[in-house]
Design a protein around this motif. Structure first.
Motif, PDB file in Angstrom:
ATOM      1  N   SER B   9       0.834  -1.207   0.000  1.00 17.49           N
ATOM      2  CA  SER B   9       0.000   0.000   0.000  1.00 17.49           C
ATOM      3  C   SER B   9       0.867   1.254   0.000  1.00 17.49           C
ATOM      4  O   SER B   9       0.468   2.281  -0.549  1.00 17.49           O
ATOM      5  CB  SER B   9      -0.933  -0.002   1.206  1.00 17.49           C
ATOM      6  OG  SER B   9      -0.193  -0.047   2.408  1.00 17.49           O
ATOM      7  N   GLN B  10       2.055   1.170   0.624  1.00 21.52           N
ATOM      8  CA  GLN B  10       2.957   2.323   0.652  1.00 21.52           C
ATOM      9  C   GLN B  10       4.381   1.839   0.423  1.00 21.52           C
ATOM     10  O   GLN B  10       4.801   0.822   0.984  1.00 21.52           O
ATOM     11  CB  GLN B  10       2.872   3.048   1.998  1.00 21.52           C
ATOM     12  CG  GLN B  10       1.504   3.644   2.267  1.00 21.52           C
ATOM     13  CD  GLN B  10       1.523   4.582   3.460  1.00 21.52           C
ATOM     14  OE1 GLN B  10       2.375   5.446   3.553  1.00 21.52           O
ATOM     15  NE2 GLN B  10       0.578   4.416   4.356  1.00 21.52           N
ATOM     16  N   GLU B  88       0.426   8.210  -6.364  1.00 23.52           N
ATOM     17  CA  GLU B  88      -0.184   6.895  -6.144  1.00 23.52           C
ATOM     18  C   GLU B  88      -0.271   6.182  -7.485  1.00 23.52           C
ATOM     19  O   GLU B  88      -0.644   6.780  -8.501  1.00 23.52           O
ATOM     20  CB  GLU B  88      -1.571   7.030  -5.519  1.00 23.52           C
ATOM     21  CG  GLU B  88      -2.136   5.685  -5.057  1.00 23.52           C
ATOM     22  CD  GLU B  88      -3.206   5.825  -3.986  1.00 23.52           C
ATOM     23  OE1 GLU B  88      -3.774   6.921  -3.826  1.00 23.52           O
ATOM     24  OE2 GLU B  88      -3.490   4.803  -3.307  1.00 23.52           O
ATOM     25  N   TYR B  89       0.081   4.921  -7.482  1.00 21.75           N
ATOM     26  CA  TYR B  89       0.158   4.126  -8.703  1.00 21.75           C
ATOM     27  C   TYR B  89      -0.853   2.995  -8.640  1.00 21.75           C
ATOM     28  O   TYR B  89      -0.932   2.271  -7.639  1.00 21.75           O
ATOM     29  CB  TYR B  89       1.578   3.575  -8.890  1.00 21.75           C
ATOM     30  CG  TYR B  89       2.577   4.669  -9.152  1.00 21.75           C
ATOM     31  CD1 TYR B  89       3.085   5.437  -8.106  1.00 21.75           C
ATOM     32  CD2 TYR B  89       2.997   4.963 -10.447  1.00 21.75           C
ATOM     33  CE1 TYR B  89       3.972   6.478  -8.344  1.00 21.75           C
ATOM     34  CE2 TYR B  89       3.895   5.992 -10.692  1.00 21.75           C
ATOM     35  CZ  TYR B  89       4.375   6.741  -9.633  1.00 21.75           C
ATOM     36  OH  TYR B  89       5.257   7.769  -9.883  1.00 21.75           O
ATOM     37  N   GLY B 108      -4.036   0.355  -5.192  1.00 17.60           N
ATOM     38  CA  GLY B 108      -3.082   1.437  -5.323  1.00 17.60           C
ATOM     39  C   GLY B 108      -1.883   1.290  -4.405  1.00 17.60           C
ATOM     40  O   GLY B 108      -1.975   0.674  -3.330  1.00 17.60           O
ATOM     41  N   THR B 109      -0.763   1.834  -4.852  1.00 19.90           N
ATOM     42  CA  THR B 109       0.451   1.891  -4.044  1.00 19.90           C
ATOM     43  C   THR B 109       0.924   3.330  -4.008  1.00 19.90           C
ATOM     44  O   THR B 109       1.134   3.946  -5.061  1.00 19.90           O
ATOM     45  CB  THR B 109       1.573   1.021  -4.638  1.00 19.90           C
ATOM     46  OG1 THR B 109       1.157  -0.341  -4.651  1.00 19.90           O
ATOM     47  CG2 THR B 109       2.855   1.155  -3.812  1.00 19.90           C
ATOM     48  N   LYS B 110       1.087   3.853  -2.801  1.00 18.31           N
ATOM     49  CA  LYS B 110       1.577   5.222  -2.659  1.00 18.31           C
ATOM     50  C   LYS B 110       3.093   5.192  -2.610  1.00 18.31           C
ATOM     51  O   LYS B 110       3.682   4.618  -1.692  1.00 18.31           O
ATOM     52  CB  LYS B 110       1.015   5.860  -1.392  1.00 18.31           C
ATOM     53  CG  LYS B 110      -0.465   6.161  -1.482  1.00 18.31           C
ATOM     54  CD  LYS B 110      -0.983   6.890  -0.247  1.00 18.31           C
ATOM     55  CE  LYS B 110      -2.470   7.176  -0.385  1.00 18.31           C
ATOM     56  NZ  LYS B 110      -3.044   7.784   0.818  1.00 18.31           N
TER      57      LYS B 110
END
Lengths: 115, 115
Positions: B9-10, B88-89, B108-110
């Motif tokens: 997530s991050q 964010e991707y 999403g990945t931040k």
């Protein structure tokens, strides 16, 4: 560069009220979409529109939702009687035909807050 | 039906370091694969897509991704990140052949790039 335009950027409405979210897709595109993103959650598909009719819709897109392309440029999402859980960012997108349909161009979104 | 899993997530990473953002998908049919980026207060912008052919695809801003059918993965990579890559991707898939090019997104990945 052509872009998808959404208005308003932020809308606050009272529960039970009707709202209309507006979008101007890229002019030569054929497919139109609405997605939503509830805060902290994933972007979810709502509906796709092609040749003046709905081509696909998700389970989220129930009877309180409707879409319309009232003229040659606008594409609208109407929520008939808003609920608190409709609060989200709503994204409009459009894509061309053929292999160009695989690239969806997104607007900047309308943040809907239901109070 | 399709689903997309973004495992992180991050992701914090130092400037000029390499980064990999992971994406796995599940689908009963063949899919097209996409990575979108969302900068703060902006809409979704397509970074790259895999439709067919070479499994290594290059996108904008120096990003690339590799499609691995056996592992059902489509990881995004950049050899050297910049502060401006902070965003964010989102990994996404759509079924092929496509009727409406409906996208199914991951959560999403931040990516946070640290100076």
């Amino acid at each position: 560069e052509p872009e998808v335009t959404q208005t308003p950027s932020h809308q606050v409405t009272q529960m039970g009220q009707e709202v209309i979210l507006r979008c101007v897709p890229i002019s030569n595109h054929l497919y139109f979409y609405w997605y939503r993103q509830i805060l902290g959650q994933k972007v979810e598909f709502l509906v796709s529109f092609y040749n003046n009719e709905i081509s696909e819709k998700s389970e989220i897109f129930d009877d309180q939702f409707s879409v319309e392309r009232p003229d040659g440029s606008n594409f609208t999402l109407k929520i008939r009687s808003t609920k608190l859980e409709d609060s989200a960012m709503y994204f409009c997108a459009s894509s061309g035909g053929g292999t160009r349909g695989t690239e969806a161009f997104f607007g900047q979104g309308t943040r809907l807050t239901v109070v | 039906a399709q689903s997309v899993t973004q495992l992180d997530s991050q992701v914090p990473v130092f400037e000029e370091a390499p980064v990999e953002l992971r994406c796995n998908y599940s689908s009963s049919v063949s899919v097209y694969l996409f990575w979108y980026v969302q900068y703060p207060n902006q809409g979704l912008q397509l970074l790259l897509k895999y439709l067919s052919g070479s499994t290594l695809v290059k996108g904008i801003n120096g990003f690339e991704a590799e499609f691995n059918k056996s592992q059902t993965s489509f990881h995004l990579r950049k050899p050297s990140v910049h502060i401006s890559d902070t965003a964010e991707y989102f990994c996404a898939v759509s079924p092929r052949p496509a009727g409406s090019y409906q996208l199914t997104f991951g959560k999403g990945t931040k990516l946070s790039v640290i100076p």
